[in-house]
Design an enzyme around this catalytic site. Structure first.
Site, PDB file in Angstrom:
ATOM      1  N   LYS A  50       0.839  -1.201   0.000  1.00 60.29           N
ATOM      2  CA  LYS A  50       0.000   0.000   0.000  1.00 60.29           C
ATOM      3  C   LYS A  50       0.871   1.247   0.000  1.00 60.29           C
ATOM      4  O   LYS A  50       0.622   2.192  -0.748  1.00 60.29           O
ATOM      5  CB  LYS A  50      -0.918   0.006   1.232  1.00 60.29           C
ATOM      6  N   GLN A  94      -5.299  -1.458   9.737  1.00 59.34           N
ATOM      7  CA  GLN A  94      -5.160  -2.791   9.147  1.00 59.34           C
ATOM      8  C   GLN A  94      -5.786  -3.851  10.057  1.00 59.34           C
ATOM      9  O   GLN A  94      -5.568  -3.862  11.266  1.00 59.34           O
ATOM     10  CB  GLN A  94      -3.668  -3.101   8.914  1.00 59.34           C
ATOM     11  N   ASP A 117     -11.456   2.827   4.071  1.00 59.17           N
ATOM     12  CA  ASP A 117     -11.862   1.422   4.001  1.00 59.17           C
ATOM     13  C   ASP A 117     -13.371   1.280   3.791  1.00 59.17           C
ATOM     14  O   ASP A 117     -13.852   0.199   3.416  1.00 59.17           O
ATOM     15  CB  ASP A 117     -11.509   0.710   5.311  1.00 59.17           C
TER      16      ASP A 117
HETATM   17  N1  GUN Z   1      -7.242  -6.845   6.127  1.00 62.31           N
HETATM   18  C1  GUN Z   1      -7.577  -7.605   5.055  1.00 62.31           C
HETATM   19  N2  GUN Z   1      -8.261  -6.863   4.153  1.00 62.31           N
HETATM   20  C2  GUN Z   1      -8.354  -5.625   4.666  1.00 62.31           C
HETATM   21  C3  GUN Z   1      -8.956  -4.412   4.203  1.00 62.31           C
HETATM   22  O1  GUN Z   1      -9.543  -4.314   3.121  1.00 62.31           O
HETATM   23  N3  GUN Z   1      -8.847  -3.339   5.023  1.00 62.31           N
HETATM   24  C4  GUN Z   1      -8.214  -3.418   6.220  1.00 62.31           C
HETATM   25  N4  GUN Z   1      -8.169  -2.313   6.974  1.00 62.31           N
HETATM   26  N5  GUN Z   1      -7.661  -4.516   6.688  1.00 62.31           N
HETATM   27  C5  GUN Z   1      -7.731  -5.612   5.904  1.00 62.31           C
END
Ligand code: GUN
Length: 280
Positions: A50, A94, A117
């Site tokens: 990311k 996360q 998100d």
């Molecule tokens: N962990 C796995 N997929 C995601 C996601 O799309 N967002 C977040 N914040 N954590 C994750």
């Protein structure tokens, strides 16, 4: 028939380069903060990807790394600081979080205007209502992949396998918003295979390696594989038995290189959307 393989990497690259062009015209630098609690290995990889992708699009990204042992109250106070920081447009915590921290409490504490998100109850409600603002990145990425591949959702029978808050539920809402006829199938569904065989668009998001077999797929169906599972031998596999489904499907996503890159591209788009909305 052999299915068309949908190259998520290439589509995501095109999205990111278009986004970089848009960001270059903005009078400010969008800011994204990723909060990573603990040392989950898979999460560390996602977070690094990311960060890199953000930098390439002209977004200022930083990661706040916090210890597993921190309390829920300490995490809430970190989020409050990010909510108040004018340079921060997007906040992503996360998941998964350590077991002593309640996900719902944390998600609800994020400023909905910075919720890239799309997990905050206000943004979940907007999506359910059919007026999404910041929608979850993975299902949004699936919609973008379908559009790029000229797969029309309107009027199509779509089956979403899985009902998680991160993928299955918002996926169904986005397909519905695109005028598909949507079924959500899950672990308690009677005769999963028969439900899946009815799908013209099948989205698998269950987190079980190769669960969707070749005879679950109707001839010509579009098969989207959201799963990323690590097999005993260390290789990655999706929720779909790719080789078995290839002769049946009309189009299919590989793992890796299908939905994964689209998720990151959509996160960057959400960050820019949030930045523009906040700063106008
Ligand atoms: N962990 C796995 N997929 C995601 C996601 O799309 N967002 C977040 N914040 N954590 C994750």
């Amino acid at each position: 028939m052999t299915a068309r393989i949908l190259d998520g990497r290439a589509i995501a690259m095109a999205m990111r380069s278009a986004l970089a062009g848009r960001v270059a015209t903005l009078p400010f630098v969008p800011g994204l903060v990723v909060v990573l609690v603990g040392d989950d290995a898979a999460s560390a990889v996602y977070v690094r990807n990311k960060d890199r992708a953000a930098a390439g699009a002209g977004i200022f990204a930083r990661t706040v790394r916090l210890p597993t042992a921190m309390s829920e109250a300490e995490l809430l106070s970190c989020i409050a600081g990010l909510n108040d920081d004018a340079a921060v447009d997007g906040i992503l915590v996360q998941l998964p979080l350590p077991a002593h921290i309640r996900v719902g409490v944390i998600v609800a504490a994020i400023d909905p205007a910075k919720d890239v998100d799309g997990f905050h109850p206000l943004n979940v409600g907007r999506l359910a209502e059919g007026t999404p603002f910041l929608a979850p990145c993975t299902p949004t990425g699936v919609m973008r992949l379908l559009a790029a591949a000229n797969v029309v959702a309107a009027g199509a029978r779509a089956v979403v396998l899985g009902r998680s808050a991160i993928v299955g539920r918002p996926m169904a809402a986005l397909l519905l918003a695109a005028d598909a006829t949507v079924t959500i199938a899950h672990s308690r569904t009677r005769n999963l295979a028969a439900e899946c065989r009815r799908a013209e668009i099948l989205v698998a998001a269950v987190g079980r390696a190769q669960m969707v077999r070749g005879d679950w797929v109707a001839d010509g169906a579009t098969v989207i594989d959201v799963g990323i599972n690590r097999l005993a031998d260390g290789t990655l596999a999706g929720d779909v038995a790719f080789g078995e489904c290839l002769p049946h499907a009309g189009a299919i996503t590989p793992v890796p290189g299908g939905v994964g890159p689209m998720t990151i591209a959509c996160l960057l788009e959400n960050t820019v959307t949030a930045a523009i909305a906040r700063r106008n």
